[in-house]
Design a protein around this motif. Structure first.
Motif, PDB file in Angstrom:
ATOM      1  N   LEU A 208      18.056  12.887   4.808  1.00  0.00           N
ATOM      2  CA  LEU A 208      17.396  12.150   5.568  1.00  0.00           C
ATOM      3  C   LEU A 208      16.179  12.632   6.212  1.00  0.00           C
ATOM      4  O   LEU A 208      15.060  12.428   6.325  1.00  0.00           O
ATOM      5  CB  LEU A 208      17.827  12.302   7.060  1.00  0.00           C
ATOM      6  N   LYS A 209      15.310  14.184   5.707  1.00  0.00           N
ATOM      7  CA  LYS A 209      14.355  14.304   5.721  1.00  0.00           C
ATOM      8  C   LYS A 209      13.493  13.709   4.760  1.00  0.00           C
ATOM      9  O   LYS A 209      12.143  13.583   5.148  1.00  0.00           O
ATOM     10  CB  LYS A 209      13.568  16.029   5.840  1.00  0.00           C
ATOM     11  N   ASP A 210      13.179  13.592   3.784  1.00  0.00           N
ATOM     12  CA  ASP A 210      12.592  13.484   2.551  1.00  0.00           C
ATOM     13  C   ASP A 210      12.961  11.931   2.409  1.00  0.00           C
ATOM     14  O   ASP A 210      11.718  11.082   1.816  1.00  0.00           O
ATOM     15  CB  ASP A 210      13.827  13.652   1.021  1.00  0.00           C
ATOM     16  N   ALA A 211      13.869  11.090   3.550  1.00  0.00           N
ATOM     17  CA  ALA A 211      13.567   9.839   3.143  1.00  0.00           C
ATOM     18  C   ALA A 211      12.570   8.766   3.828  1.00  0.00           C
ATOM     19  O   ALA A 211      11.864   8.109   3.735  1.00  0.00           O
ATOM     20  CB  ALA A 211      14.960   8.695   3.363  1.00  0.00           C
ATOM     21  N   SER A 212      12.688   9.525   5.718  1.00  0.00           N
ATOM     22  CA  SER A 212      11.386   9.226   6.603  1.00  0.00           C
ATOM     23  C   SER A 212      10.469   9.965   6.073  1.00  0.00           C
ATOM     24  O   SER A 212       9.748   8.966   5.882  1.00  0.00           O
ATOM     25  CB  SER A 212      11.986  10.758   7.769  1.00  0.00           C
ATOM     26  N   ALA A 213       9.905  10.838   4.918  1.00  0.00           N
ATOM     27  CA  ALA A 213       8.466  11.481   4.568  1.00  0.00           C
ATOM     28  C   ALA A 213       8.144  10.171   3.369  1.00  0.00           C
ATOM     29  O   ALA A 213       7.354   9.724   3.837  1.00  0.00           O
ATOM     30  CB  ALA A 213       8.550  12.566   3.728  1.00  0.00           C
ATOM     31  N   GLU A 214       9.706   9.495   2.556  1.00  0.00           N
ATOM     32  CA  GLU A 214       8.922   8.313   2.274  1.00  0.00           C
ATOM     33  C   GLU A 214       9.058   7.250   3.185  1.00  0.00           C
ATOM     34  O   GLU A 214       8.376   5.759   2.411  1.00  0.00           O
ATOM     35  CB  GLU A 214      10.028   7.642   0.983  1.00  0.00           C
ATOM     36  N   LEU A 215       9.430   6.547   3.796  1.00  0.00           N
ATOM     37  CA  LEU A 215       9.612   5.539   4.813  1.00  0.00           C
ATOM     38  C   LEU A 215       8.356   5.540   5.418  1.00  0.00           C
ATOM     39  O   LEU A 215       7.830   4.171   5.795  1.00  0.00           O
ATOM     40  CB  LEU A 215      11.263   5.553   5.809  1.00  0.00           C
ATOM     41  N   THR A 216       7.397   6.273   5.549  1.00  0.00           N
ATOM     42  CA  THR A 216       6.470   6.617   6.879  1.00  0.00           C
ATOM     43  C   THR A 216       5.397   5.444   6.278  1.00  0.00           C
ATOM     44  O   THR A 216       5.039   4.806   6.674  1.00  0.00           O
ATOM     45  CB  THR A 216       5.701   8.149   7.103  1.00  0.00           C
ATOM     46  N   LEU A 218       6.115   2.553   4.238  1.00  0.00           N
ATOM     47  CA  LEU A 218       6.444   1.432   4.758  1.00  0.00           C
ATOM     48  C   LEU A 218       6.377   0.838   5.696  1.00  0.00           C
ATOM     49  O   LEU A 218       5.889   0.003   5.956  1.00  0.00           O
ATOM     50  CB  LEU A 218       8.045   1.731   4.043  1.00  0.00           C
ATOM     51  N   LEU A 219       6.655   2.543   7.244  1.00  0.00           N
ATOM     52  CA  LEU A 219       6.327   1.335   8.489  1.00  0.00           C
ATOM     53  C   LEU A 219       5.090   1.653   8.309  1.00  0.00           C
ATOM     54  O   LEU A 219       4.769   0.325   9.738  1.00  0.00           O
ATOM     55  CB  LEU A 219       7.016   2.385   9.367  1.00  0.00           C
ATOM     56  N   ALA A 220       3.932   2.010   8.214  1.00  0.00           N
ATOM     57  CA  ALA A 220       2.511   1.711   8.986  1.00  0.00           C
ATOM     58  C   ALA A 220       2.057   0.315   7.405  1.00  0.00           C
ATOM     59  O   ALA A 220       1.627  -0.321   8.756  1.00  0.00           O
ATOM     60  CB  ALA A 220       2.214   2.653   7.477  1.00  0.00           C
ATOM     61  N   LYS A 221       2.658  -0.196   6.655  1.00  0.00           N
ATOM     62  CA  LYS A 221       2.524  -1.420   6.733  1.00  0.00           C
ATOM     63  C   LYS A 221       3.046  -2.449   7.010  1.00  0.00           C
ATOM     64  O   LYS A 221       2.891  -3.510   7.118  1.00  0.00           O
ATOM     65  CB  LYS A 221       3.197  -1.371   4.434  1.00  0.00           C
ATOM     66  N   MET A 222       3.935  -2.111   7.732  1.00  0.00           N
ATOM     67  CA  MET A 222       5.558  -3.380   8.480  1.00  0.00           C
ATOM     68  C   MET A 222       4.167  -3.032   9.631  1.00  0.00           C
ATOM     69  O   MET A 222       3.996  -4.359  10.659  1.00  0.00           O
ATOM     70  CB  MET A 222       6.155  -2.769   8.772  1.00  0.00           C
ATOM     71  N   HIS A 224       0.664  -2.889  10.003  1.00  0.00           N
ATOM     72  CA  HIS A 224      -0.268  -3.747   9.396  1.00  0.00           C
ATOM     73  C   HIS A 224       0.052  -5.581   9.342  1.00  0.00           C
ATOM     74  O   HIS A 224      -0.398  -6.372   9.779  1.00  0.00           O
ATOM     75  CB  HIS A 224      -0.568  -3.690   8.300  1.00  0.00           C
ATOM     76  N   LEU A 225       1.652  -5.695   8.815  1.00  0.00           N
ATOM     77  CA  LEU A 225       2.444  -6.797   8.671  1.00  0.00           C
ATOM     78  C   LEU A 225       2.258  -7.932  10.002  1.00  0.00           C
ATOM     79  O   LEU A 225       1.716  -8.952  10.182  1.00  0.00           O
ATOM     80  CB  LEU A 225       3.403  -6.771   7.689  1.00  0.00           C
ATOM     81  N   ALA A 226       2.764  -6.709  10.919  1.00  0.00           N
ATOM     82  CA  ALA A 226       2.902  -7.197  12.361  1.00  0.00           C
ATOM     83  C   ALA A 226       1.629  -7.573  12.882  1.00  0.00           C
ATOM     84  O   ALA A 226       1.365  -8.884  13.412  1.00  0.00           O
ATOM     85  CB  ALA A 226       3.222  -6.473  12.908  1.00  0.00           C
ATOM     86  N   ASP A 227       0.374  -6.709  12.380  1.00  0.00           N
ATOM     87  CA  ASP A 227      -0.750  -7.487  13.381  1.00  0.00           C
ATOM     88  C   ASP A 227      -1.366  -8.290  12.586  1.00  0.00           C
ATOM     89  O   ASP A 227      -2.547  -9.666  12.874  1.00  0.00           O
ATOM     90  CB  ASP A 227      -2.044  -5.992  13.177  1.00  0.00           C
ATOM     91  N   SER A 228      -1.027  -8.717  11.571  1.00  0.00           N
ATOM     92  CA  SER A 228      -1.705  -9.610  10.671  1.00  0.00           C
ATOM     93  C   SER A 228      -0.987 -11.068  11.152  1.00  0.00           C
ATOM     94  O   SER A 228      -1.160 -12.070  11.320  1.00  0.00           O
ATOM     95  CB  SER A 228      -1.501  -9.480   9.021  1.00  0.00           C
ATOM     96  N   LEU A 229       0.534 -10.845  11.636  1.00  0.00           N
ATOM     97  CA  LEU A 229       1.045 -12.406  11.788  1.00  0.00           C
ATOM     98  C   LEU A 229       0.623 -12.322  13.447  1.00  0.00           C
ATOM     99  O   LEU A 229       0.170 -13.969  13.758  1.00  0.00           O
ATOM    100  CB  LEU A 229       2.756 -11.967  12.348  1.00  0.00           C
TER     101      LEU A 229
END
Length: 315
Positions: A208-216, A218-222, A224-229
């Motif tokens: 879960l710790k490794d997965a959370s590092a990979e998700l960071t 992705l969450l930043a892109k999300m 950015h996408l929300a700000d664009s919307l």
């Protein structure tokens, strides 16, 4: 003048004393029961199907006032065991033929009395007349009548409680079975399964710790996408879409309007039939024009009219 003396024997004296005592005893006994032995009274008879706990010397009342007493009770076996009750009333009491004599409770101890009730006073009953009799439900009879449905309801409730308790017994057995299975599982876990479970949890935590590092990222892109919307001109786009829909609705309304050309064509059958007829006529005209063009177009080089076709001449 010699004195006249009456000498009575002891036997006569005892007899006179016994008679006086009997009269005093009778008078006193009836006085204690509320009977005036020195006044006249009228006798009436009442017939009942039964006389529950009614006794001789019970009171006869009208509106709570004692007006007489029960003097006799007899069973008429030759009249289907009808009970005849004899009452003695004061001679100044008027009794009517419509009077009904009710046997009712006198108090909480169960004593009885006869209550005379008259609704319609038309004809006065003569002495020795027979009155109508009825039995009034007493306090205990009323309680028994009201308690009967209550007891039935209580029996149904007890039956329901017994069914619920029976269900609880079955549930208790199932709970015991579940507890036995839980104990069995816990005993297996205690034998060495806990260490393995803790190791699996540790490995899962690391993953879960490794997965959370990979998700960071992705969450930043999300984000950015929300700000664009949020910055997108959605309001203007929605307004433009609403204007387009409004224009489309006006166009459809104009088409459906029977006063317009298109609406009349779509909604009125006569215009449709005329249009079909016109098209058929034009089709016939074109066919005839192709077949006989000289009927409609005349060319003359020298200024003379062409002769009519032979077909016209034949005609």
């Amino acid at each position: 003048m010699s004195n006249f003396k009456i000498e009575l024997s002891n036997e006569v004296k005892v007899g006179l004393f016994a008679i006086v005592c009997g009269i005093v005893l009778y008078t006193g006994f009836n006085f204690l029961k509320g009977i005036d032995v020195f006044s006249d009274h009228h006798t009436y008879f009442i017939e009942y199907d039964k006389s529950p706990d009614l006794q001789v010397s019970n009171n006869v009342t009208i509106n709570g006032v004692i007006v007489g007493r029960v003097s006799a009770i007899e069973l008429l076996q030759n009249q289907n065991n009808v009970v005849r009750v004899t009452i003695d009333l004061k001679d100044n009491i008027l009794i009517y033929t419509e009077t009904i004599a009710f046997i009712a409770d006198k108090g909480m101890l169960g004593d009885k009395q006869i209550i005379l009730k008259t609704e319609n006073k038309t004809t006065i009953a003569e002495p020795n007349a027979t009155l109508k009799g009825d039995i009034e439900d007493g306090l205990f009879a009323s309680l028994a009548t009201k308690a009967d449905p209550l007891m039935k309801s209580l029996e149904q409730t007890l039956d329901s409680v017994q069914m619920v308790l029976a269900g609880f017994r079955g549930t208790g057995e199932r709970v015991n079975q579940m507890l036995d299975k839980t104990n069995s599982i816990m005993s297996k876990v205690d034998k060495g399964g806990i260490d393995q479970t803790l190791y699996n949890v540790k490995v899962m935590t690391a993953n879960l710790k490794d997965a959370s590092a990979e998700l960071t990222p992705l969450l930043a892109k999300m984000d950015h996408l929300a700000d664009s919307l949020n910055n997108a001109p959605l309001t203007q786009t929605v307004k433009n879409a609403q204007d387009v829909l409004a224009n489309a609705n006006r166009t459809l309304n104009a088409i459906n309007d029977p006063n317009g050309s298109v609406g009349a064509l779509l909604t009125q059958r006569e215009m449709h039939d005329q249009l079909v007829s016109t098209m058929a006529s034009m089709d016939s005209l074109l066919i005839d024009f192709k077949a006989h063009p000289k009927r409609y177009v005349h060319f003359s080089v020298f200024g003379k009219k062409d002769k009519a076709p032979k077909e016209d001449k034949k005609k």
